[in-house]
Design a protein around this motif. Structure first.
Motif, PDB file in Angstrom:
ATOM      1  N   LEU A 127     -28.686 -36.231  91.468  1.00 38.87           N
ATOM      2  CA  LEU A 127     -27.716 -35.642  92.381  1.00 38.87           C
ATOM      3  C   LEU A 127     -27.191 -34.290  91.896  1.00 38.87           C
ATOM      4  O   LEU A 127     -26.396 -33.663  92.588  1.00 38.87           O
ATOM      5  N   ALA A 128     -27.631 -33.849  90.739  1.00 35.24           N
ATOM      6  CA  ALA A 128     -26.994 -32.712  90.084  1.00 35.24           C
ATOM      7  C   ALA A 128     -27.597 -31.368  90.502  1.00 35.24           C
ATOM      8  O   ALA A 128     -28.779 -31.261  90.820  1.00 35.24           O
ATOM      9  N   THR A 129     -26.751 -30.344  90.454  1.00 34.35           N
ATOM     10  CA  THR A 129     -27.220 -28.975  90.641  1.00 34.35           C
ATOM     11  C   THR A 129     -27.919 -28.525  89.360  1.00 34.35           C
ATOM     12  O   THR A 129     -27.707 -29.100  88.283  1.00 34.35           O
ATOM     13  N   PRO A 130     -28.748 -27.471  89.430  1.00 30.42           N
ATOM     14  CA  PRO A 130     -29.396 -26.979  88.209  1.00 30.42           C
ATOM     15  C   PRO A 130     -28.406 -26.620  87.102  1.00 30.42           C
ATOM     16  O   PRO A 130     -28.632 -26.937  85.934  1.00 30.42           O
ATOM     17  N   GLU A 131     -27.291 -25.970  87.467  1.00 29.25           N
ATOM     18  CA  GLU A 131     -26.308 -25.595  86.458  1.00 29.25           C
ATOM     19  C   GLU A 131     -25.693 -26.827  85.804  1.00 29.25           C
ATOM     20  O   GLU A 131     -25.467 -26.856  84.582  1.00 29.25           O
ATOM     21  N   LEU A 137     -26.999 -31.161  79.237  1.00 31.07           N
ATOM     22  CA  LEU A 137     -27.897 -31.260  78.083  1.00 31.07           C
ATOM     23  C   LEU A 137     -27.586 -30.223  77.008  1.00 31.07           C
ATOM     24  O   LEU A 137     -28.292 -30.141  76.008  1.00 31.07           O
ATOM     25  N   ALA A 138     -26.537 -29.436  77.219  1.00 31.95           N
ATOM     26  CA  ALA A 138     -26.241 -28.328  76.316  1.00 31.95           C
ATOM     27  C   ALA A 138     -25.930 -28.785  74.892  1.00 31.95           C
ATOM     28  O   ALA A 138     -26.129 -28.036  73.939  1.00 31.95           O
ATOM     29  N   ASP A 143     -35.246 -29.191  72.201  1.00 29.43           N
ATOM     30  CA  ASP A 143     -35.648 -28.343  73.330  1.00 29.43           C
ATOM     31  C   ASP A 143     -35.442 -29.140  74.623  1.00 29.43           C
ATOM     32  O   ASP A 143     -36.015 -30.216  74.784  1.00 29.43           O
ATOM     33  N   THR A 144     -34.630 -28.607  75.516  1.00 28.92           N
ATOM     34  CA  THR A 144     -34.303 -29.344  76.740  1.00 28.92           C
ATOM     35  C   THR A 144     -34.993 -28.788  77.979  1.00 28.92           C
ATOM     36  O   THR A 144     -34.749 -29.274  79.078  1.00 28.92           O
ATOM     37  N   VAL A 178     -17.775 -30.924  83.387  1.00 25.98           N
ATOM     38  CA  VAL A 178     -19.028 -30.614  82.697  1.00 25.98           C
ATOM     39  C   VAL A 178     -19.346 -29.130  82.845  1.00 25.98           C
ATOM     40  O   VAL A 178     -19.937 -28.509  81.955  1.00 25.98           O
ATOM     41  N   VAL A 179     -18.963 -28.570  83.999  1.00 22.73           N
ATOM     42  CA  VAL A 179     -19.185 -27.157  84.297  1.00 22.73           C
ATOM     43  C   VAL A 179     -17.861 -26.518  84.704  1.00 22.73           C
ATOM     44  O   VAL A 179     -16.833 -27.196  84.788  1.00 22.73           O
ATOM     45  N   SER A 180     -17.885 -25.230  84.991  1.00 20.34           N
ATOM     46  CA  SER A 180     -16.685 -24.507  85.399  1.00 20.34           C
ATOM     47  C   SER A 180     -16.195 -25.007  86.755  1.00 20.34           C
ATOM     48  O   SER A 180     -16.942 -25.651  87.494  1.00 20.34           O
ATOM     49  N   PRO A 181     -14.944 -24.697  87.116  1.00 23.09           N
ATOM     50  CA  PRO A 181     -14.442 -25.133  88.429  1.00 23.09           C
ATOM     51  C   PRO A 181     -15.302 -24.670  89.595  1.00 23.09           C
ATOM     52  O   PRO A 181     -15.542 -25.423  90.534  1.00 23.09           O
TER      53      PRO A 181
END
Length: 320
Positions: A127-131, A137-138, A143-144, A178-181
């Motif tokens: 369901l996730a966006t690429p970002e 996985l950051a 290697d991801t 997990v990501v920015s707003p």
């Protein structure tokens, strides 16, 4: 019964050999054992040669047919449970490569018809966006790149109309930063957009909503055959029908208390916007009455993309 994690998934060959030896010791042919168990002879042969993993019910039928003593029944049943349980530690997955894990999941999804996902703390890769995928996985030192490509590639299965997907997320999983707003707003937009697919249902359990039990982990159920349970150290795979049924019942309880469609996404968007627009540090909770619960043919939220765009403009404004 307790056993070491290293034993899990390594006892299938031992179980097959033991069942074959027991049959020969009793003096039964494969045909006669099959007739006593109401199984085909070919199935008995596959079990004894390790080509088919027997369920606990299969093993119990065989042991009854062989008139095995109680002590032996307990020993072989314990071995059968281990054979139907597999532990995949994260160290081993990293050694093989995170991309290999994505290939395994893709194979599981391809061979399943109905999949149920309970997501406790994060949005799943499907369901996730690429970002969002890259950010999730950051933390890995490996290697991801192949894992990211694998997660995004697997998303095509959602468009296979012959399959059914039900995702139940906690409010925390939807809103965890997990990501920015801005990126999180885009992630919510994707969740709402996927709700338009006729074979995909996505629900959110609000903070404070009563649930039949306290969830402890993220898990996925493939048909009624297999459950994978995610932990910090790795994943546990259960194939015993009784274990799978327990998780099916647990999932049904969470599903019953989740908000679906318009109720979920309007509330999620409003709560996230309030969190970033208000000086009050207390996180806002999702709210919704019975009308927000899933109903047959309920349409996803209309105009969510426009609302998210307005929210993105608000949090992205230099004046804030």
């Amino acid at each position: 019964m307790t056993f070491e994690a290293e034993q899990l998934g390594e006892s299938g060959t031992e179980l097959a050999s033991l069942l074959r030896d027991l049959r020969k010791r009793v003096g039964l042919s494969g045909d006669r054992l099959a007739a006593r168990c109401n199984m085909s002879q070919s199935k008995v042969s596959r079990i004894e040669n390790g080509r088919t993993r027997p369920s606990l019910v299969d093993v119990e039928q065989i042991l009854r047919a062989l008139d095995a003593p109680p002590g032996l029944v307990a020993e072989v049943s314990a071995l059968a449970r281990m054979a139907n349980t597999e532990w995949r530690n994260l160290r081993e997955l990293r050694r093989k490569g995170l991309g290999t894990r994505q290939a395994e999941l893709k194979s599981l999804e391809a061979s399943s018809t109905q999949m149920r996902y309970f997501l406790l703390s994060m949005v799943t890769g499907l369901l996730a966006t690429p970002e969002y995928v890259r950010a999730s996985l950051a933390h890995s030192t490996a290697d991801t790149s192949k894992a990211v490509a694998g997660k995004l590639g697997r998303q095509a299965v959602l468009y296979d109309a012959s399959k059914r997907f039900t995702f139940v997320l906690t409010e925390q999983a939807v809103r965890w930063p997990v990501v920015s707003p801005l990126a999180l707003a885009e992630q919510m937009d994707r969740l709402a957009s996927l709700s338009y697919l006729p074979n995909v249902q996505i629900g959110v359990i609000p903070v404070g909503a009563p649930t039949p039990r306290t969830p402890l982990s993220t898990f996925t159920i493939y048909d009624a055959a297999l459950v994978t349970i995610e932990t910090t150290a790795g994943s546990l795979v259960l194939r015993d029908g009784r274990d799978v049924l327990a998780y099916l019942n647990e999932f049904a309880g969470y599903e019953e208390h989740a908000l679906f469609g318009e109720g979920a996404w309007n509330a999620s968007r409003a709560a996230l916007a309030d969190d970033h627009a208000s000086p009050d540090p207390t996180p806002h909770r999702l709210t919704g009455g019975p009308s927000a619960r899933r109903t047959a043919g309920q349409a996803p939220v209309v105009g969510l993309a426009r609302g998210l765009s307005r929210y993105a403009e608000t949090v992205g404004s230099p004046a804030r």
